[in-house]
Design a protein around this motif. Structure first.
Motif, short mmCIF file in Angstrom:
data_model
loop_
_atom_site.label_atom_id
_atom_site.label_comp_id
_atom_site.label_asym_id
_atom_site.label_seq_id
_atom_site.Cartn_x
_atom_site.Cartn_y
_atom_site.Cartn_z
N UNK A 97 0.66 -1.16 -0.12
CA UNK A 97 0.02 -0.11 -0.03
C UNK A 97 0.94 1.31 0.03
N UNK A 98 0.20 2.24 -0.66
CA UNK A 98 1.06 3.49 -0.60
C UNK A 98 -0.16 4.52 -0.47
N UNK A 99 -0.18 5.38 0.43
CA UNK A 99 -1.08 6.22 0.56
C UNK A 99 -2.38 5.89 0.32
N UNK A 100 -2.95 4.69 0.78
CA UNK A 100 -4.16 4.39 0.46
C UNK A 100 -4.48 3.36 -0.71
N UNK A 101 -3.58 3.62 -1.44
CA UNK A 101 -3.62 2.73 -2.86
C UNK A 101 -3.23 1.28 -2.54
N UNK A 102 -4.01 0.33 -3.00
CA UNK A 102 -3.49 -0.95 -2.72
C UNK A 102 -3.07 -1.77 -3.77
#
Length: 522
Positions: A62-67
């Motif tokens: 995940x990165x800043x909410x993106x999975x």
DNA sequence: CTGGGGATGGGGCCC
DNA sequence: TGGGCCCCATCCCCA
């Protein structure tokens, strides 16, 4: 397969069967190596398809909410960071890494776009990024220990690879920390502090690995990179980092990998390392110094495993895989993979035809066109069909003639004695000599004696042992694989057509023709 | 089916 | 060592 066997195969004589180069081990009975060049591509493609659908994904980044659902094994293969995190580094005894259960790794210090690009690289060997995002990708590649991507980005950004603070290189310079505490190694590798979540730990995490399978639309990050490539800058495999990706072919079979330590170079196609790089035999420690390895010849293509001869030829070859055509005609816009092809193309626009026929006003764009043309003047038809004895001025026309089964006299004619080429379809220049000394119905033993009398060893000849030869051509077929080249040498030089490959191919073709003839007889 | 032109990719040589 | 240049083998297309 044992290492010994691999070494044997790496230097073993080869023949071509059904378009596939098969390595034969002369020392071990029945041991053959059959390469499947497309396997690696297909494997990666299927893994990428699984990633897109979430199938078998056992790791979510995940990165800043993106999975981003992904596979541990792939990430461990491509990223030094994950390799060490999972305890998957070569020589690790395992069990100390992050557990096997589905996990989520939060990587907020890598931007979503950069993480998406790096994931796409992991699964497609192609990095597709915007120029403006180059620095973010570089940062992510450094943090995750994806050396080749970091180097490519540095090359494009015009930076040096000697950043003393580069966590990847720093980690690679840690020669024997595998037994140290996993967490400390992780920190040494990268300042990334992943937030590991286990389904048993938090209810939130339990959703994540299953999401890809259960109706969540795939994140933008795992959409087909090809759709984005159309409007994005594209760094493809043909880029400069291939110079680090290539596999140097060891010149001696005893050149086996000595550094069991994973040096951190990413995506190595085979475990063979160059031992002749002047690294002082230091093994992993030297290899991990971060210094760029210089390519040498011959080189093995990491995609198709083909051996590319010649300094600087690998990038040219790689463009055949990537489709990259960096050379564009300024007049008509046609693009080419090679500069020399563009140069020849430009003759169309300039009207230049530098190859004039000395016998007529004809002029040609290519030297080989002139060569073909000259054969018309001379009337030479040196390429004769061994079956119907139709002669052709061009070898490829003979090949087409034979492949197209256009010859109606399959197996009904014997080769004329003393004239014409041998059944291999080779030109007369290579058809006679020693081979003509092989009489009809010669036994293998007698033929072997004759050949060995010319310095052609018969050991390793796999076919027709103990059989009587109905035709000397069959003996030639028998020796064509392992010792054909030696026979060529014994005959006093190689043919202009590269007898080994020609003979091997024709050997295969003849097999097919024999099968066809057998079917006809039935 | 054949002859011919052109395109493509690999190797050798050289700088 | 990489790249330019050239030659070669092979394939494709068209008449």
């Amino acid at each position: 397969m044992t290492q010994t066997a691999v070494q044997l195969l790496s230097t073993a004589p080869c023949f071509t069967m059904k378009g596939r180069t098969v390595a034969m081990s002369p020392g071990e009975d029945g041991l053959i190596g059959i390469p499947f060049p497309e396997h690696s591509n297909e494997l990666l493609s299927r893994l990428n398809a699984q990633r897109r659908t979430g199938l078998l994904c056992d790791l979510t980044l995940t990165s800043h909410g993106t999975r981003y659902p992904t596979h541990r094994s792939v990430m461990a293969a491509v990223s030094l960071y994950f390799r060490r995190l999972f305890g998957a580094e070569e020589g690790e005894d395992g069990g100390e890494g992050v557990g096997d259960s589905c996990s989520v790794c939060q990587l907020d210090c890598v931007s979503p776009d950069a993480l998406a690009a790096l994931l796409e690289f992991a699964y497609t060997a192609t990095l597709t990024i915007r120029s403006s995002g180059m620095r973010e990708v570089l940062k992510g590649a450094q943090l995750l220990g994806i050396q080749c991507v970091a180097d490519a980005c540095r090359d494009i950004l015009g930076e040096t690879g000697d950043d003393p603070m580069d966590p990847v290189k720093e980690a690679e310079q840690l020669p024997s920390r595998r037994k140290q505490d996993r967490c400390s190694v992780t920190r040494a590798v990268s300042p990334v502090r992943p937030v590991w979540r286990n389904p048993e730990d938090t209810p939130e995490c339990g959703l994540l690995p299953a999401q890809g399978r259960e109706g969540h639309p795939p994140p933008a990050a795992v959409q087909d990179g090809a759709t984005r490539a159309s409007h994005l800058g594209r760094i493809v495999n043909g880029g400069s980092h291939w110079s680090q990706e290539f596999t140097p072919i060891p010149h001696r079979p005893e050149d086996t990998p000595s550094d069991e330590e994973e040096s951190g170079a990413q995506g190595r196609a085979t475990p063979h390392h160059s031992q002749s790089q002047g690294d002082g035999g230091g093994g992993g420690a030297a290899a991990g110094s971060g210094r760029k390895r210089k390519s040498q010849t011959p080189q093995q293509c990491p995609v198709c495993q083909k051996i590319i001869h010649g300094a600087g030829k690998l990038p040219r070859h790689m463009r055949t895989h990537t489709g990259e055509k960096p050379f564009q005609c300024s007049a008509c816009g046609v693009r080419f993979t090679r500069n020399d092809k563009l140069k020849i193309h430009m003759r169309k626009h300039t009207g230049e035809r530098p190859y004039p026929c000395p016998s007529c006003p004809a002029r040609f764009l290519h030297s080989y066109d002139l060569k073909n043309h000259l054969s018309l003047h001379s009337g030479d038809r040196p390429f004769e069909c061994p079956l119907c004895h139709k002669a052709f001025a061009r070898e490829d026309h003979l090949q087409r003639h034979r492949k197209g089964h256009s010859c109606l006299e399959l197996r009904t004619h014997r080769r004329r004695r003393g004239t014409g080429p041998d059944p291999s379809g080779s030109p007369p220049s290579e058809s006679f000599g020693l081979r003509q000394q092989l009489p009809d119905h010669m036994s293998v033993a007698a033929a072997a004696q004759l050949l060995e009398g010319h310095g052609v060893p018969m050991q390793g000849v796999p076919l027709l042992t103990g059989a009587r030869m109905p035709f000397p051509e069959l003996l030639w077929r028998a020796v064509a694989g392992p010792v054909g080249q030696a026979l060529d040498k014994a005959e006093g030089g190689s043919s202009p057509h590269g007898s080994a490959s020609v003979t091997h191919r024709t050997w295969e073709e003849e097999d097919e023709e024999q099968e066809a003839a057998g079917e006809e007889e039935e």
